[in-house]
Design an enzyme around this catalytic site. Structure first.
Site, PDB file in Angstrom:
ATOM      1  N   CYS A  38      58.529  41.915  38.677  1.00 33.30           N
ATOM      2  CA  CYS A  38      59.994  41.953  38.606  1.00 33.30           C
ATOM      3  C   CYS A  38      60.578  41.359  39.881  1.00 33.30           C
ATOM      4  CB  CYS A  38      60.442  43.407  38.454  1.00 33.30           C
ATOM      5  SG  CYS A  38      62.229  43.649  38.463  1.00 33.30           S
ATOM      6  N   SER A  40      62.941  42.389  41.634  1.00 31.77           N
ATOM      7  CA  SER A  40      63.331  43.382  42.656  1.00 31.77           C
ATOM      8  C   SER A  40      62.269  43.492  43.752  1.00 31.77           C
ATOM      9  CB  SER A  40      63.573  44.749  42.020  1.00 31.77           C
ATOM     10  OG  SER A  40      64.660  44.679  41.126  1.00 31.77           O
ATOM     11  N   HIS A  43      62.696  40.599  46.174  1.00 34.48           N
ATOM     12  CA  HIS A  43      63.782  40.765  47.160  1.00 34.48           C
ATOM     13  C   HIS A  43      63.242  41.425  48.434  1.00 34.48           C
ATOM     14  CE1 HIS A  43      66.523  39.475  44.137  1.00 34.48           C
ATOM     15  NE2 HIS A  43      66.712  40.629  43.530  1.00 34.48           N
ATOM     16  N   HIS A  59      57.333  48.700  40.901  1.00 34.46           N
ATOM     17  CA  HIS A  59      58.200  49.804  40.459  1.00 34.46           C
ATOM     18  C   HIS A  59      58.336  49.787  38.946  1.00 34.46           C
ATOM     19  CE1 HIS A  59      60.568  46.213  40.564  1.00 34.46           C
ATOM     20  NE2 HIS A  59      61.331  46.774  39.651  1.00 34.46           N
ATOM     21  N   CYS A 164      61.126  49.473  33.780  1.00 38.66           N
ATOM     22  CA  CYS A 164      62.206  48.810  34.529  1.00 38.66           C
ATOM     23  C   CYS A 164      63.040  47.872  33.687  1.00 38.66           C
ATOM     24  CB  CYS A 164      61.699  48.078  35.766  1.00 38.66           C
ATOM     25  SG  CYS A 164      63.004  47.103  36.574  1.00 38.66           S
TER      26      CYS A 164
HETATM   27  N1  APR Z   1      72.774  30.449  36.922  1.00 34.34           N
HETATM   28  C1  APR Z   1      72.152  31.006  35.843  1.00 34.34           C
HETATM   29  N2  APR Z   1      70.882  31.486  35.891  1.00 34.34           N
HETATM   30  C2  APR Z   1      70.226  31.420  37.051  1.00 34.34           C
HETATM   31  C3  APR Z   1      70.809  30.861  38.225  1.00 34.34           C
HETATM   32  C4  APR Z   1      72.151  30.355  38.119  1.00 34.34           C
HETATM   33  N3  APR Z   1      72.781  29.823  39.166  1.00 34.34           N
HETATM   34  N4  APR Z   1      69.888  30.925  39.219  1.00 34.34           N
HETATM   35  C5  APR Z   1      68.775  31.484  38.703  1.00 34.34           C
HETATM   36  N5  APR Z   1      68.954  31.769  37.400  1.00 34.34           N
HETATM   37  C6  APR Z   1      68.022  32.369  36.446  1.00 34.34           C
HETATM   38  C7  APR Z   1      66.546  31.993  36.660  1.00 34.34           C
HETATM   39  O1  APR Z   1      66.265  30.704  36.139  1.00 34.34           O
HETATM   40  C8  APR Z   1      65.836  33.106  35.911  1.00 34.34           C
HETATM   41  O2  APR Z   1      65.621  32.783  34.554  1.00 34.34           O
HETATM   42  O3  APR Z   1      68.024  33.774  36.588  1.00 34.34           O
HETATM   43  C9  APR Z   1      66.812  34.295  36.008  1.00 34.34           C
HETATM   44  C10 APR Z   1      66.291  35.439  36.880  1.00 34.34           C
HETATM   45  O4  APR Z   1      65.167  35.971  36.241  1.00 34.34           O
HETATM   46  P1  APR Z   1      63.892  36.613  37.019  1.00 34.34           P
HETATM   47  O5  APR Z   1      63.603  35.801  38.201  1.00 34.34           O
HETATM   48  O6  APR Z   1      62.843  36.850  35.976  1.00 34.34           O
HETATM   49  O7  APR Z   1      64.483  38.011  37.541  1.00 34.34           O
HETATM   50  P2  APR Z   1      64.531  39.443  36.823  1.00 34.34           P
HETATM   51  O8  APR Z   1      63.278  40.179  37.107  1.00 34.34           O
HETATM   52  O9  APR Z   1      64.993  39.262  35.408  1.00 34.34           O
HETATM   53  O10 APR Z   1      65.663  40.170  37.664  1.00 34.34           O
HETATM   54  C11 APR Z   1      67.005  39.729  37.656  1.00 34.34           C
HETATM   55  O11 APR Z   1      67.984  41.894  38.057  1.00 34.34           O
HETATM   56  O12 APR Z   1      67.086  43.996  38.502  1.00 34.34           O
HETATM   57  C12 APR Z   1      67.616  42.829  39.054  1.00 34.34           C
HETATM   58  O13 APR Z   1      66.490  42.689  41.203  1.00 34.34           O
HETATM   59  C13 APR Z   1      66.615  42.093  39.936  1.00 34.34           C
HETATM   60  O14 APR Z   1      68.273  40.715  40.961  1.00 34.34           O
HETATM   61  C14 APR Z   1      67.232  40.735  39.990  1.00 34.34           C
HETATM   62  C15 APR Z   1      67.843  40.587  38.591  1.00 34.34           C
HETATM   63 ZN    ZN Z   2      62.488  45.918  38.239  1.00 38.44          ZN
END
Ligand code: APR
Ligand code: ZN
Length: 364
Positions: A38, A40, A43, A59, A164
């Site tokens: 994930c 998170s 980060h 987590h 999560c």
């Molecule tokens: N516009 C639209 N989508 C975007 C942009 C943008 N400018 N920048 C990145 N993305 C997309 C990525 O291409 C990706 O598909 O956002 C998505 C993020 O997905 P993951 O990296 O898989 O992250 P995820 O685990 O889903 O978490 C997303 O939720 O719980 C919180 O901490 C976590 O901040 C994180 C968020």
């Molecule tokens: Zn998570």
């Protein structure tokens, strides 16, 4: 036991042997079965969020109860359990008000157990427990309220997801925003969590679900989970595109599921009159987001955050399990990559490269 330890930000996790104490009163020793990849955790690795170091991250997990400490009544050895990263105390103001996802004692004790100490050590030094879960390890000691027994019919990797991204995403649509049937929804960021927001909106019969991402592969993948339209934010202004798809009105419910000031502003600007903007993504510490103050008032918009999908783990995770078992949540297509614990740094690189869906560490 083997674990992946974060010693320093911007450095790979270190695979090594660490010591794990026996569970104390109200605690449980779990053999980890699966752990989700994930953002998170990322980060913390990047230093965009702060945790006491060294720490064991992870987590989003599930496993099997091995032993229980004194006084444990909520689970027993042999149970398959989902791990909650907000194991609630059940006694604080937030828990009593029904918001156990914001448990005051859990938040005050952070990466320590609820009694303020660590069970993880190496050479006499404490290692901290992310979310009191720390499942990037073969075993975890967790509070009993962080163990949600789940039927052994649910595969371990899917049970981990219900720890999560499922409650966070589905819950954001169902419990936080409470999407109305027939409404229009836009989801900015379609990674593991965003796909679950899409599934939540579908569950509540949203008429139009617009997936917004910068990658074409994520947009295509989002269609499997209920997205009806897609917007590629790297081609053209996503706000204009969402407005075009909604007859100039904007979406009734928008969700930010990446975590940046820019995407929060986009989610705000693409929302309709009386629209609700729900921020799910965790932006880097100290990020300030902006929106037009007059637009907020004249269009009666609502902007809100959601943590853990406003879900109360012990009550709502079993409901998510039932939704999965009855075929209403497509979690089978969600986990597309499996890794061993020794491949964890690779797993995070794959996430950075924009691989679709969710990855999971599996243990034998
Ligand atoms: N516009 C639209 N989508 C975007 C942009 C943008 N400018 N920048 C990145 N993305 C997309 C990525 O291409 C990706 O598909 O956002 C998505 C993020 O997905 P993951 O990296 O898989 O992250 P995820 O685990 O889903 O978490 C997303 O939720 O719980 C919180 O901490 C976590 O901040 C994180 C968020
Ligand atoms: Zn998570």
């Amino acid at each position: 036991m083997k674990a992946a330890v974060l010693y320093e930000t911007k450095q790979p996790l270190v695979l090594e042997d660490v010591d794990l104490d026996e569970p104390k009163a109200g605690e449980v020793l779990v053999k980890v079965g699966a752990a989700g990849i994930c953002r998170s955790d990322r980060h913390f690795m990047h230093g965009d969020a702060r945790i006491n170091l060294p720490a064991i991250l992870g987590h989003e997990g599930a496993g099997t109860v091995e032993r229980v400490g004194p006084g444990v009544t909520l689970t027993k050895p042999g149970d398959q359990v989902i791990l909650s990263f907000v194991p609630a105390c059940g006694r604080c103001k937030s828990c009593l008000a029904g918001y156990s996802n914001l448990c005051d004692l859990h938040m005050a004790t952070g990466p320590f157990m609820l009694d303020g100490t660590c069970r993880l050590h190496k050479n006499g030094q404490d290692i901290h427990h992310m979310g009191k879960v720390a499942c990037f390890a073969e075993y975890a000691v967790v509070p009993e309220t962080g163990c949600i027994p789940v039927s052994a019919d649910v595969p371990m990797d899917i049970a981990a997801m219900i720890g999560c991204c499922v409650p966070t995403g589905v819950g954001a649509a169902v419990y936080s925003a409470q999407v109305q049937p027939g409404s229009t929804v836009a989801v900015v960021g379609c990674g593991g969590v965003g796909l679950n927001v899409i599934m939540g909106a579908k569950l509540l019969n949203a008429a139009k679900i617009i997936a917004v991402d910068i990658r074409e592969s994520q947009l295509e993948f989002a269609m499997k989970f209920g997205a009806t339209h897609s917007v590629n934010a790297s081609d053209r202004d996503p706000v204009a595109q969402v407005k075009e798809l909604t007859g100039g009105l904007g979406a009734d419910y928008t969700f930010e599921v990446f975590g940046s000031a820019e995407t929060i502003k986009a989610a705000y600007d693409m929302s309709a009159k009386r629209g609700t903007v729900t921020v799910v993504g965790i932006a880097p510490m100290d990020t300030e987001a902006s929106f037009n103050a007059v637009d907020l008032v004249r269009n009666e918009k609502t902007i809100r955050g959601t943590y853990y999908g406003s879900a109360r783990s012990r009550n709502d995770m079993p409901a998510m399990v039932e939704l999965y078992l009855s075929g209403k949540l497509n979690l089978d297509d969600l986990v597309v990559r499996h890794y061993g614990l020794d491949q964890i740094n690779q797993a995070y690189d794959d996430m950075d490269q924009g691989e679709v869906g969710r990855g999971a560490i599996v243990f034998d």
